[in-house]
Motif scaffolding. Structure first.
Motif, short mmCIF file in Angstrom:
data_model
loop_
_atom_site.label_atom_id
_atom_site.label_comp_id
_atom_site.label_asym_id
_atom_site.label_seq_id
_atom_site.Cartn_x
_atom_site.Cartn_y
_atom_site.Cartn_z
N ARG A 177 30.28 48.42 34.27
CA ARG A 177 29.76 47.25 33.73
C ARG A 177 30.31 46.04 34.22
O ARG A 177 31.50 45.69 34.07
CB ARG A 177 29.92 47.37 32.18
N PHE A 189 18.34 45.67 30.49
CA PHE A 189 19.05 46.63 29.42
C PHE A 189 18.04 47.80 29.11
O PHE A 189 18.38 48.74 29.04
CB PHE A 189 19.64 45.95 28.40
N THR A 224 18.38 51.76 29.44
CA THR A 224 18.43 52.72 28.23
C THR A 224 17.46 53.89 28.78
O THR A 224 17.64 54.86 28.41
CB THR A 224 18.21 52.21 27.22
N GLU A 256 28.03 41.63 22.50
CA GLU A 256 26.96 42.08 23.35
C GLU A 256 27.46 43.41 24.10
O GLU A 256 26.78 44.44 24.15
CB GLU A 256 26.41 41.11 24.26
N GLU A 292 26.03 47.01 23.81
CA GLU A 292 25.69 47.69 24.92
C GLU A 292 26.27 49.08 25.10
O GLU A 292 25.46 50.32 25.29
CB GLU A 292 25.77 47.00 26.12
N THR A 307 24.95 51.68 22.56
CA THR A 307 23.55 52.06 22.67
C THR A 307 23.58 53.16 24.11
O THR A 307 22.80 54.04 23.99
CB THR A 307 22.70 50.82 23.08
#
Length: 574
Positions: free
Chosen positions: A77, A87, A91, A159, A163, A166
């Motif tokens: 990241r 994003f 995913t 955030e 992330e 998720t």
């Protein structure tokens, strides 16, 4: 070769260990590419590297155009702020590939962006730079630190946490994962965390992660290996070690536990030994402080099937005087009750035993390997001498002192020490005076690395070699950093006269390299001579021809540079 069946080609390609070689072969022809893409055995050697959001587009293209069944993935990241569409694309890609991934490495937040290698977790200067970077990361205006971005986000760190949660939920079939710099806030939705499934996970490694990361991975209760390095709860301002301890005692089949650098808060604040189900085979504790001596003893009482133990014995200035005997009962328990113990490693760092009487009547005949490191603040070898009597069936002994001026305090063998079972002896920065006190009946491998030496060193070494003519592998000199010791012409004569069965010799510093190498050619059974790359360049053509004539292989080796820095300790590390 193209006519060979795919099964034979797969078997041949399997000998390639470098993933770059496999990739290069896959580009040679269409048939080779198909063999590699359809082989689980070969594809599992390949790793996809994803830098999010920087190279997201190339990652999606790779997945779309490839039929390879990838098993390894590394996610980094970056500091860039990604858009919502980026994003979402990420995913979608992870939803497709996630269930197939078995080995996942995650590099989150900041540490991997610094252009300084993480080589030593105790490097105080490195830690200072990290703290300064993290402070700036938390407090600098987003537009100034991350570049101007439309719709500036006020809480960028939150955030990042969202992330991570998720993304990680798509990897439900992991067998091994490594997390770097993962920091999960307690305010994260715990209901979402508890639904994550990591029951197939067997190996977990966390580096500089906070303890709340264990909430995410809490379903992984069948680990074989757990490695914790430099956790972020090493401060009274960062709670969470209790979360780690609860995760630890939830393990049912843990065999390997490595913990590096837990100081504040200390380990085992609460005694939970009665709830421990696992039986470790390998345990490493370095730079780890225990909160309570009794709790630590109870933990070791539950681990009586250890085969490997590496423990750092260290003193803490803030402890009361009774801490001077902190490790007595622990070591007594380990040596007395662990009947399967084979390898024992001690790193004695500024810790002195009041006496060693607690080991007086204990014998452990199962330990075969002893590694003993001692810091320059504590070069007293009495504990090492006691261990030699406690462990009568040792086969390999390594004694390493951090600093040596060849004084009597660093003589690591008592007079008349007889080591009947030992076949390998390594002495690094130990006093050469130790050599006159010991006899090893079946010595096969001997390594000696003197540092700051006194006089008559050739006489001490010569007397030892005269008594140990069975040596077949001999290493002498310092392979790390500058050396104050040179193998003289006189010492080469001693080696040739006494070690007539020598097969392998390593010398890092010759006083006269060509003259010495030519004389060593008189050793009848010598097949390998290893020298430093710098001295290898000084060897003349005539000397090399003589080595080729007797089939003596000259091997150059790079000496590892070592920079010792004295860094003032800051308040956070006290």
């Amino acid at each position: 070769m193209k006519d060979l069946p795919p099964e034979i080609l797969e078997l041949l390609f399997d000998y390639l260990n470098d993933p770059k070689d496999i990739c290069n072969i896959s580009e040679t022809c269409k048939k080779f590419k198909e063999v590699i893409e359809r082989s689980d055995r070969l594809v599992k050697k390949l790793t996809i590297y994803v830098s999010y959001p920087a190279i997201l587009h190339s990652f999606r293209s790779t997945l779309k155009n490839s039929v390879r069944r990838y098993r390894n993935l590394c996610i980094t990241r970056t500091r860039d702020i990604g858009t919502e569409s980026q994003f979402l694309s990420l995913t979608n890609a992870f939803e497709l590939i996630g269930p197939k991934i078995k080995n996942l490495t995650v590099k989150w937040c900041l540490l991997r962006n610094l252009d300084i290698p993480i080589t030593n977790s105790s490097d105080q200067a490195f830690r200072r730079r990290i703290r300064a970077e993290m402070y700036y990361y938390d407090h600098a205006p987003m537009g100034r630190y991350y570049g101007s971005y439309g719709g500036m986000r006020d809480n960028y760190r939150d955030e990042l946490h969202k992330e991570f949660i998720t993304i990680i939920k798509y990897f439900t079939n992991l067998e091994r994962t490594v997390w770097n710099d993962v920091h999960i806030e307690r305010r994260t939705n715990l209901n979402e965390i508890t639904t994550l499934d990591f029951t197939s996970l067997r190996q977990l490694e966390m580096r500089d992660c906070d303890a709340y990361a264990f909430d995410v991975i809490s379903s992984a209760t069948q680990l074989d290996s757990l490695i914790i390095t430099d956790p972020s709860w090493n401060s009274n301002r960062l709670p969470g070690i209790d979360t780690f301890e609860l995760f630890l005692i939830s393990q049912e089949a843990l065999k390997t536990l490595i913990i590096n650098s837990i100081q504040h808060p200390r380990l085992f604040n609460i005694d939970r030994s009665e709830r421990i189900q696992f039986k470790l085979k390998s345990l490493e504790l370095k730079d780890v402080s225990f909160h309570d001596k009794t709790h630590a003893e109870n933990f070791f009482n539950t681990q009586k099937e250890l085969e490997f133990l590496n423990i750092q014995l260290q003193n803490e200035r803030s402890r009361p005087l009774d801490f001077l005997s902190f490790y007595d009962e622990i070591l007594k328990t380990v040596l007395k009750d662990n009947l399967k113990l084979k390898t024992l490693c001690f790193d004695k760092h500024n810790y002195r035993f009041i006496n060693c009487d607690f080991l007086k009547n204990i014998k452990n005949e199962n330990v075969e390997t002893l590694n003993f490191n001692v810091s320059k603040e504590d070069n007293d070898a009495e504990f090492f001498k006691t261990l030699l009597k406690t462990l009568p069936n040792l086969k390999t002994i390594t004694y390493k002192s951090e600093y040596c001026v060849d004084n009597d305090g660093d003589v690591c063998f008592d007079k008349g020490t007889n080591l009947d079972q030992v076949v390998q002896l390594v002495m690094i920065n130990a006093s050469v005076k130790s050599l006159i006190n010991v006899y090893v009946q079946h010595l096969h491998t001997f390594e000696l690395s003197p540092k700051l030496n006194g006089s008559y060193i050739d006489d001490y070494i010569g007397g030892f070699l005269h008594r140990h003519r069975t040596i077949k592998v001999f290493k002498i000199g310092n392979s790390i950093g500058p050396s104050y010791f040179f193998v003289s012409w006189n010492l080469c004569q001693i080696i040739v006269n006494y070690l007539i069965n020598l097969e392998s010799l390593t010398v890092y510093n010759f006083a006269e390299v060509n003259k010495s190498v030519q004389f060593l050619c008189n050793l009848r059974y010598l097949k390998k001579l290893t020298v430093s790359s710098l001295q290898y360049q000084q060897i003349t053509a005539k000397t090399k021809e003589e080595c080729e004539r007797i089939k003596l292989k000259l091997i150059p080796v790079e000496k590892t540079s070592q920079v010792n820095e004295i860094v003032e300790q800051d308040d956070d590390d006290d």
